[in-house]
Enzyme design. Structure first.
Site, PDB file in Angstrom:
ATOM      1  N   HIS A 117       0.791  -1.206   0.004  1.00 41.21           N
ATOM      2  CA  HIS A 117       0.129  -0.107   0.128  1.00 41.21           C
ATOM      3  C   HIS A 117       1.113   1.156   0.020  1.00 41.21           C
ATOM      4  O   HIS A 117       0.862   2.367  -0.755  1.00 41.21           O
ATOM      5  CB  HIS A 117      -0.899  -0.014   1.071  1.00 41.21           C
ATOM      6  CG  HIS A 117      -1.745   1.329   1.487  1.00 41.21           C
ATOM      7  ND1 HIS A 117      -2.816   1.229   1.047  1.00 41.21           N
ATOM      8  CD2 HIS A 117      -1.271   2.373   1.877  1.00 41.21           C
ATOM      9  CE1 HIS A 117      -3.658   2.534   1.499  1.00 41.21           C
ATOM     10  NE2 HIS A 117      -2.405   3.333   1.925  1.00 41.21           N
ATOM     11  N   GLU A 118       1.875   1.436   0.892  1.00 35.92           N
ATOM     12  CA  GLU A 118       2.559   2.604   1.177  1.00 35.92           C
ATOM     13  C   GLU A 118       3.502   2.607  -0.122  1.00 35.92           C
ATOM     14  O   GLU A 118       3.582   3.829  -0.722  1.00 35.92           O
ATOM     15  CB  GLU A 118       3.579   2.579   2.460  1.00 35.92           C
ATOM     16  CG  GLU A 118       2.835   2.458   3.569  1.00 35.92           C
ATOM     17  CD  GLU A 118       1.760   3.465   3.790  1.00 35.92           C
ATOM     18  OE1 GLU A 118       2.185   4.560   3.418  1.00 35.92           O
ATOM     19  OE2 GLU A 118       0.851   3.275   4.528  1.00 35.92           O
ATOM     20  N   HIS A 121       1.705   4.775  -2.692  1.00 29.73           N
ATOM     21  CA  HIS A 121       1.906   6.111  -2.609  1.00 29.73           C
ATOM     22  C   HIS A 121       3.232   6.520  -2.990  1.00 29.73           C
ATOM     23  O   HIS A 121       3.350   7.634  -3.718  1.00 29.73           O
ATOM     24  CB  HIS A 121       1.774   6.543  -0.829  1.00 29.73           C
ATOM     25  CG  HIS A 121       0.408   6.363  -0.459  1.00 29.73           C
ATOM     26  ND1 HIS A 121      -0.636   6.862  -0.969  1.00 29.73           N
ATOM     27  CD2 HIS A 121       0.121   5.961   0.567  1.00 29.73           C
ATOM     28  CE1 HIS A 121      -1.781   6.607  -0.260  1.00 29.73           C
ATOM     29  NE2 HIS A 121      -1.089   5.904   0.872  1.00 29.73           N
ATOM     30  N   HIS A 127      -4.999   7.897  -1.949  1.00 30.86           N
ATOM     31  CA  HIS A 127      -5.935   6.637  -1.587  1.00 30.86           C
ATOM     32  C   HIS A 127      -7.011   6.454  -2.471  1.00 30.86           C
ATOM     33  O   HIS A 127      -7.665   7.480  -3.148  1.00 30.86           O
ATOM     34  CB  HIS A 127      -6.649   7.161  -0.035  1.00 30.86           C
ATOM     35  CG  HIS A 127      -5.479   6.685   0.929  1.00 30.86           C
ATOM     36  ND1 HIS A 127      -5.670   7.427   2.225  1.00 30.86           N
ATOM     37  CD2 HIS A 127      -4.689   5.648   1.030  1.00 30.86           C
ATOM     38  CE1 HIS A 127      -4.562   6.824   2.797  1.00 30.86           C
ATOM     39  NE2 HIS A 127      -3.848   5.977   2.234  1.00 30.86           N
TER      40      HIS A 127
END
Lengths: 375, 84
Positions: A117-118, A121, A127
């Site tokens: 997930h990170e 980014h 998101h």
């Protein structure tokens, strides 16, 4: 994407694991981060290499409380990690709260899920409001790690920044709709083959690796989707699929297991063993399956033989297996996929398709596999 | 005399809600007591924005399902608005 859609202006990126959590062996952290990067590498042209010193594009660190970026961590729970959009300096970096208990399984906070997930980014994704997406902000401890894959939303997001990965002609790695030119060219490749084909409520589904084309007779153009965007628990690269219309159910096969879906709903109690259908233990997988809704019989094709299942009695018929070539004259090659429509059986083998008339017991047309796509 | 607290001041979760909206949904940190304006239109709108983003029913109220999601572990990057 982030406001202004920041992205890396190069396809090869470097990363460095600046420090480690004491919760896991260093080698485990290394391998988890590598696996998390691979998630994105598989759906983009991006590649990654690891630096052991100096400034990398993506600096990865574990820290507690205030850690030098004026966005302090909050102790155990709530905020697990944060990361910065692509750019110089702190941008692109990913920070993990070391007050969490990082684990490789689901007993603590799973590092792989959070890292993937990170790093999303770090590559430029913001998101997502899609609850199925990896980029949804809330950690889902229930995620099945063995079947983890990106959602269509994640893939479309990252590909909007970097495009799809270099594709081989037979593998549709670009999960998007038919409005994009890339799957158009893949679906019209003369080498295209399918893993499985089935009907579903009057439409035709053509499965290939992680994707399927959905063809409705009402619309001339098929659309391409990720299997997981419709049915998150289903496997990719399936072996076979068929619909039993009077049960409004599609059965999906891979290896010695099968699943059941009704429309979007995955049915409880699956996967089951294919041997519960009456196939012998020596059969480890089936190649194709097709259900005849008039006679209420389902055919399971395994190498050069087939079994027949009585849908009314819910049992395998005696006297099987029989040779495919004897009862389906002209169907001589191993069957990859099959479905029934308009009173015909359609058998797929590699890039070829045979239209078979079960009443006349003969092949009536030899076609390319992708004739249904109006190429 | 001790100051009497206003009705609802001790409603659980209000501080968490205020921080959540400030951190992830760009609610202005104006230093005013959040509790006094929790029923104001901008705050209700922010709660609805959060509920919509998180896939919850848009009640505009701090109901139990909203509270449940707010208590779950999450990424520290804001969900909406600018990112610095």
């Amino acid at each position: 994407t982030f406001p202004g859609s920041p992205k890396w202006r190069k396809n090869h990126l470097t990363y460095r694991i600046v420090d480690y959590t004491p919760d896991l062996p260093k080698e485990s952290v290394d391998s988890v981060i590598e696996k998390a990067l691979k998630v994105w590498e598989e759906v983009t042209p991006l590649t990654f290499s690891r630096l052991s010193e100096g400034e990398a594009d993506i600096m990865i660190s574990f820290a507690v409380g205030e850690h030098g970026d004026f966005v302090p961590f909050d102790g155990p729970g709530t905020v697990l990690a944060h990361a910065y959009a692509p750019g110089l300096g702190i941008n692109g970096d990913a920070h993990f709260d070391d007050d969490e208990q990082w684990t490789e399984d689901r007993t603590g906070t799973n590092l792989f899920l959070v890292a993937a997930h990170e790093l999303g980014h770090s590559l430029g994704l913001f998101h997502s409001a899609n609850t199925e997406a990896l980029m949804y902000p809330v950690y889902k401890s229930s995620t099945d790690l063995t079947r983890f894959r990106l959602s269509q939303d994640d893939v479309e997001g990252i590909q909007s920044l970097y495009g799809p990965p270099p594709a081989s002609p037979d593998v549709p790695v670009v999960p998007t709709t038919s409005s994009s030119p890339e799957p158009e060219s893949l679906m019209c490749s003369p080498a295209l083959s399918f893993d499985a084909v089935t009907t579903l409520r009057g439409e035709f589904l053509f499965f290939k690796n992680r994707h399927f084309w959905r063809k409705s007779l009402r619309s001339p153009e098929p659309s391409l989707y990720l299997i997981s965007s419709f049915w998150p628990s289903l496997p990719s690269s399936m072996d076979a699929a068929y619909e039993v219309t009077n049960r409004d159910t599609v059965f999906i096969f891979k290896g010695n297991q099968f699943w059941a879906v009704r429309g979007h709903e995955e049915q409880a109690g699956y996967p089951k063993s294919i041997h519960t259908l009456g196939l012998p233990e020596t059969v480890g997988k089936i190649d194709a399956a097709v259900s005849d809704k008039v006679k209420k019989k389902t055919y399971f094709f395994v190498e050069d033989k087939y079994w027949r299942f009585d849908e009314k009695k819910q049992s395998m018929e005696p006297g099987f297996p029989r040779k495919i070539a004897e009862d389906f004259p002209g169907v001589d090659s191993k069957v990859d996929a099959a479905f029934a429509a308009f009173g015909f059986f359609y058998f797929f083998s590699g890039s070829s398709q045979l239209e078979f008339d079960p009443n006349a017991k003969k092949v009536t047309h030899v076609l390319k596999s992708n004739t249904w796509f109006n190429c | 005399y001790p100051l009497h607290s206003r009705a609802g001041d001790e409603e659980p979760g209000m501080e968490l809600l205020q921080k959540y909206l400030e951190n992830y949904y760009g609610l202005a940190k104006d230093g005013k007591q959040f509790i006094r304006k929790k029923n104001s239109s901008p705050v209700v709108k922010k709660i609805q924005e959060m509920q919509k983003f998180l896939g919850l029913e848009m009640t505009g109220k701090l109901d139990s399902s909203t509270m449940d999601v707010m208590l779950k572990p999450r990424c520290g990057v804001p969900d909406v608005g600018g990112f610095t």
